[in-house]
Design a protein around this motif. Structure first.
Motif, PDB file in Angstrom:
ATOM      1  N   VAL A 146       0.804  -1.224   0.000  1.00 38.85           N
ATOM      2  CA  VAL A 146       0.000   0.000   0.000  1.00 38.85           C
ATOM      3  C   VAL A 146       0.837   1.275   0.000  1.00 38.85           C
ATOM      4  N   VAL A 147       2.163   1.152   0.125  1.00 35.95           N
ATOM      5  CA  VAL A 147       3.027   2.338   0.147  1.00 35.95           C
ATOM      6  C   VAL A 147       3.165   2.858  -1.289  1.00 35.95           C
ATOM      7  N   ARG A 148       2.330   3.812  -1.661  1.00 40.97           N
ATOM      8  CA  ARG A 148       2.323   4.317  -3.036  1.00 40.97           C
ATOM      9  C   ARG A 148       3.547   5.172  -3.340  1.00 40.97           C
ATOM     10  N   ALA A 149       4.196   5.679  -2.314  1.00 44.37           N
ATOM     11  CA  ALA A 149       5.381   6.495  -2.549  1.00 44.37           C
ATOM     12  C   ALA A 149       6.531   5.673  -3.115  1.00 44.37           C
ATOM     13  N   ARG A 150       6.460   4.352  -2.976  1.00 44.08           N
ATOM     14  CA  ARG A 150       7.461   3.458  -3.538  1.00 44.08           C
ATOM     15  C   ARG A 150       6.800   2.616  -4.629  1.00 44.08           C
ATOM     16  N   PRO A 151       6.856   3.049  -5.888  1.00 42.19           N
ATOM     17  CA  PRO A 151       6.157   2.324  -6.968  1.00 42.19           C
ATOM     18  C   PRO A 151       6.595   0.867  -7.089  1.00 42.19           C
ATOM     19  N   LEU A 152       7.862   0.581  -6.777  1.00 38.04           N
ATOM     20  CA  LEU A 152       8.342  -0.794  -6.887  1.00 38.04           C
ATOM     21  C   LEU A 152       7.583  -1.721  -5.939  1.00 38.04           C
ATOM     22  N   TRP A 153       7.135  -1.177  -4.800  1.00 38.48           N
ATOM     23  CA  TRP A 153       6.374  -1.970  -3.834  1.00 38.48           C
ATOM     24  C   TRP A 153       4.889  -2.025  -4.184  1.00 38.48           C
ATOM     25  N   ASN A 154       4.409  -1.007  -4.860  1.00 38.18           N
ATOM     26  CA  ASN A 154       2.971  -0.810  -5.027  1.00 38.18           C
ATOM     27  C   ASN A 154       2.413  -1.659  -6.170  1.00 38.18           C
ATOM     28  N   THR A 155       2.413  -2.975  -5.962  1.00 41.45           N
ATOM     29  CA  THR A 155       1.897  -3.922  -6.941  1.00 41.45           C
ATOM     30  C   THR A 155       1.310  -5.126  -6.227  1.00 41.45           C
ATOM     31  N   ALA A 156       0.251  -5.682  -6.796  1.00 41.49           N
ATOM     32  CA  ALA A 156      -0.391  -6.856  -6.195  1.00 41.49           C
ATOM     33  C   ALA A 156       0.480  -8.098  -6.289  1.00 41.49           C
ATOM     34  N   TRP A 157       1.523  -8.054  -7.126  1.00 40.07           N
ATOM     35  CA  TRP A 157       2.421  -9.203  -7.225  1.00 40.07           C
ATOM     36  C   TRP A 157       3.342  -9.305  -6.017  1.00 40.07           C
ATOM     37  N   LEU A 158       3.513  -8.219  -5.271  1.00 45.22           N
ATOM     38  CA  LEU A 158       4.445  -8.241  -4.137  1.00 45.22           C
ATOM     39  C   LEU A 158       4.036  -9.249  -3.063  1.00 45.22           C
ATOM     40  N   PRO A 159       2.761  -9.268  -2.596  1.00 43.25           N
ATOM     41  CA  PRO A 159       2.404 -10.289  -1.595  1.00 43.25           C
ATOM     42  C   PRO A 159       2.620 -11.715  -2.096  1.00 43.25           C
ATOM     43  N   VAL A 160       2.398 -11.928  -3.395  1.00 42.39           N
ATOM     44  CA  VAL A 160       2.613 -13.269  -3.962  1.00 42.39           C
ATOM     45  C   VAL A 160       4.082 -13.649  -3.881  1.00 42.39           C
ATOM     46  N   ASN A 161       4.957 -12.724  -4.274  1.00 40.57           N
ATOM     47  CA  ASN A 161       6.390 -13.007  -4.235  1.00 40.57           C
ATOM     48  C   ASN A 161       6.892 -13.170  -2.809  1.00 40.57           C
ATOM     49  N   LEU A 162       6.380 -12.358  -1.890  1.00 38.06           N
ATOM     50  CA  LEU A 162       6.781 -12.505  -0.490  1.00 38.06           C
ATOM     51  C   LEU A 162       6.364 -13.873   0.052  1.00 38.06           C
ATOM     52  N   ALA A 163       5.162 -14.319  -0.300  1.00 35.07           N
ATOM     53  CA  ALA A 163       4.680 -15.610   0.193  1.00 35.07           C
ATOM     54  C   ALA A 163       5.510 -16.758  -0.380  1.00 35.07           C
ATOM     55  N   LEU A 164       5.717 -16.754  -1.697  1.00 34.80           N
ATOM     56  CA  LEU A 164       6.419 -17.874  -2.328  1.00 34.80           C
ATOM     57  C   LEU A 164       7.882 -17.944  -1.895  1.00 34.80           C
TER      58      LEU A 164
END
Length: 347
Positions: A146-164
């Motif tokens: 949800v941190v929009r100030a960091r575009p690299l973080w602001n993607t729905a793929w991030l939780p998937v990558n963190l989980a895997l």
């Protein structure tokens, strides 16, 4: 000749290395919880059932260590209390203050049920633990996404990558921990081959998720992919980091594939475990610490030097020492009370 001097201001990072420890350990805990919940319903004597002690021990270690790193990150106990005294449901961090204690409680309850030889209790707790671990995956991923100030973080793929990556790290931790378990509860080679197969499936899913992020991001010109492209183009250190990450991923996959004939070797399992866990940890370091060195506006990189004290190297070594101590303590307990090992065969 005109000399132009560029000055880069020194900004304090918002996320300390403690965040890396927490997101790493809590992801390992969710991966171990997922396997332990599946083991609770495995037929007696099956390869999956033989992984139960290893999954439960890994879950106990990570579920205890993860909240310790989170509390250390908060620094002041009052900050932890504020999550409950001033609950804000629109904040994922505040919601996580409710979800994490529930997850830790259910995790330790499942571990205690195995220790006491109560398979019925394990099967009753497992569905609740499954829902709880999914809530932790959602909260930890969304908290960063949800941190929009960091575009690299602001993607729905991030939780998937963190989980895997976290679940791969959990398997890596299991390959390391099994070496120190007492012989009666140590899984056989066939069970370890199953663990390797699970790791291969997770690695394949991670590769597909990465390709999906690139392909869909390119078509939609997503800000996350554009931010990654800017890092590649403007910062050589990031370019080398991305290349090394790709080579590291290929090396991990090669070692996993080689395990079909080498799984009996304990040194191979230690190397494989270290690679899986180390890669997931390095991914989180780049995600939380290195990304903060990229300016939100302007050019250049913010300089960050990891301190040697509790907020840096000493904290990292301290958490590693805590995990080693927990491994030793649990292994000693299993040796001291061999009668507690009999319920394993009954699950």
């Amino acid at each position: 000749m005109e000399i132009i001097e560029l000055l880069t201001p020194a900004y304090e990072v918002a996320w300390l290395p403690w965040a890396v420890q927490y997101f790493f350990l809590v992801a390992v805990a969710t991966g171990a919880a997922l396997l332990a919940a599946a083991c609770a319903f495995a037929p007696a004597g099956s390869r999956l059932a033989r992984l139960t002690p290893l999954a439960v021990v890994t879950l106990a270690i990570a579920a205890i260590a993860a909240p310790v790193s989170l509390l250390a990150d908060l620094h002041q106990p009052a900050r932890f209390w504020h999550f409950y005294a001033h609950f804000t449901p629109w904040s994922w961090m505040s919601v996580g203050a409710l979800l994490l204690p529930a997850f830790v409680t259910l995790s330790l309850a499942l571990c205690a049920s195995w220790w006491l030889g109560k398979p019925a209790w394990m099967r009753a707790i497992a569905p609740l633990l499954l829902l709880s671990l999914l809530s932790i995956v959602a909260y930890t991923g969304a908290e960063v996404m949800v941190v929009r100030a960091r575009p690299l973080w602001n993607t729905a793929w991030l939780p998937v990558n963190l989980a895997l990556t976290g679940w791969l790290a959990a398997i890596g931790a299991m390959f390391i921990i099994e070496r120190f378990l007492p012989a009666p509860v140590r899984p056989h080679e066939a069970a370890l081959q199953l663990l390797r197969s699970i790791a291969l499936a997770l690695a394949g899913a991670l590769a597909l998720a990465t390709l999906g992020w690139v392909a869909l991001g390119w078509m939609a010109q997503a800000s996350s992919l554009l931010a990654a492209a800017r890092l590649w183009q403007d910062f050589p250190v990031w370019r080398w980091g991305m290349v090394l990450s790709a080579l590291g991923g290929a090396a991990v996959l090669a070692v996993l594939l080689a395990g079909k004939t080498r799984m009996a070797c304990p040194y191979y399992r230690l190397v494989l475990g270290a690679l899986l866990a180390g890669s997931a940890w390095a991914f989180r370091w780049a995600l939380f610490m290195s990304v903060q060195g990229v300016p939100k506006f302007g050019a250049g990189l913010y300089l960050y030097t990891m301190p040697l004290g509790g907020d840096g190297l000493l904290g990292i070594l301290g958490m590693a020492g805590l995990c080693v101590a927990l491994v030793g303590l649990i292994s000693w307990a299993l040796e001291l009370f061999p009668a507690r090992q009999h319920p394993v065969a009954a699950i």
